[in-house]
Design an enzyme around this catalytic site. Structure first.
Site, mmCIF file in Angstrom:
data_model
loop_
_atom_site.group_PDB
_atom_site.id
_atom_site.type_symbol
_atom_site.label_atom_id
_atom_site.label_comp_id
_atom_site.label_asym_id
_atom_site.label_seq_id
_atom_site.Cartn_x
_atom_site.Cartn_y
_atom_site.Cartn_z
ATOM 1 N N ASP A 106 20.513 35.059 7.127
ATOM 2 C CA ASP A 106 20.680 34.067 8.473
ATOM 3 C C ASP A 106 20.259 34.356 9.047
ATOM 4 O O ASP A 106 19.707 35.357 10.026
ATOM 5 C CB ASP A 106 21.870 34.052 8.706
ATOM 6 C CG ASP A 106 22.685 34.229 9.155
ATOM 7 O OD1 ASP A 106 22.811 35.052 9.459
ATOM 8 O OD2 ASP A 106 24.252 34.728 7.776
ATOM 9 N N TYR A 107 20.189 33.647 10.243
ATOM 10 C CA TYR A 107 19.864 33.304 11.907
ATOM 11 C C TYR A 107 19.830 34.619 12.748
ATOM 12 O O TYR A 107 19.331 35.148 12.755
ATOM 13 C CB TYR A 107 19.937 32.392 12.515
ATOM 14 C CG TYR A 107 19.690 31.745 13.974
ATOM 15 C CD1 TYR A 107 17.509 31.765 13.860
ATOM 16 C CD2 TYR A 107 20.071 32.287 15.043
ATOM 17 C CE1 TYR A 107 17.670 31.585 15.378
ATOM 18 C CE2 TYR A 107 19.546 31.850 16.128
ATOM 19 C CZ TYR A 107 17.901 31.642 16.436
ATOM 20 O OH TYR A 107 17.960 31.077 17.884
#
Length: 241
Positions: A106-107
């Site tokens: 994820d980011y």
């Protein structure tokens, strides 16, 4: 130049089976660099020679490539992002072939990401049931008790983005840095979206940082934002999982 028999090139390009390709050559339906070819032993270079069947160029076989990327925080693991955030594709400059991320980080997460154009291998590795071990270094906000860690090791029920609730597979967890906000090494054999964050959240703890350091036989060994090509041995071990 990588010379191969024409029938093998035609088969690899999906024109026909090797036996059928031999019949196509014998029938004079193949042109090599402008000349009709009927001889079965003829060799050609699939990447550089002009090969036509019934007047149409054959589909060139894509070279399969494999890269290990160290994804920094602040990049999304997609080919494009509707919100305009930086994507991992921007880190792969200089790679000749178009590659895609396998699985996701994820980011806010960082670490080892496999980039390839081998769709078959990507599909195999991204199945939640594939049991390919993935190891992460995880920093927790607060100090979980031994009982909490044991629950996580044995498997815990988490909610998924589609509303389903599932029990996670057993995980290997060991303390690597005993601080107020400790670091753990967590090894999973499944790859659900945001799984580690969801696991700790289910026990009342937030994850501050996640860094993936291993994926199957691959070990993170390049700086953030950098990549390297996998060795032949690494590719073979990945395919053997």
């Amino acid at each position: 130049m990588a010379l191969e028999r024409l029938q093998k090139i035609l088969a690899a390009a999906g024109v026909a089976s090797r036996r059928k390709a031999e019949e196509i050559i014998a029938a004079g339906r193949v042109r090599l660099n402008g000349k009709v070819v009927t001889e079965q032993g003829t060799k050609a270079d699939a990447e550089h020679d002009a090969i036509l069947v019934d007047g149409k160029p054959i589909q060139r076989q894509e070279k399969l490539v494999y890269y290990l990327l160290n994804k920094p925080k602040g990049y999304v693991t997609t080919v494009s992002d509707p919100e305009g955030r930086p994507t991992v594709m921007q880190l792969m400059k200089g790679v000749g072939e178009r590659v895609y991320p396998v699985g996701r980080l994820d980011y806010a997460s960082e670490g080892l990401l496999l980039m390839t154009n081998d769709g078959e291998l990507a599909q195999k590795l991204t199945k939640a049931s594939s049991h390919v071990p993935k190891t992460y270094l995880v920093k927790i906000s607060g100090k979980p008790s031994g009982g909490v860690i044991q629950r996580l090791r044995e498997g815990i029920t988490i909610g998924l983005e589609d509303g389903r609730r599932v029990k996670t597979s057993p995980a290997a967890i060991r303390l690597v840095e005993d601080k107020t906000n400790p670091w753990y090494e967590v090894t999973l054999i499944e790859g659900r979206n945001r799984q580690i964050r969801r696991m700790f959240a289910a026990t009342g703890f937030d994850v501050e940082k996640i860094k993936r350091v291993k994926l199957g036989p691959l070990v993170l060994d390049v700086p953030p934002g950098k990549w390297r090509e996998l060795t032949k041995g690494e590719v073979e071990r990945l395919k053997g999982l």
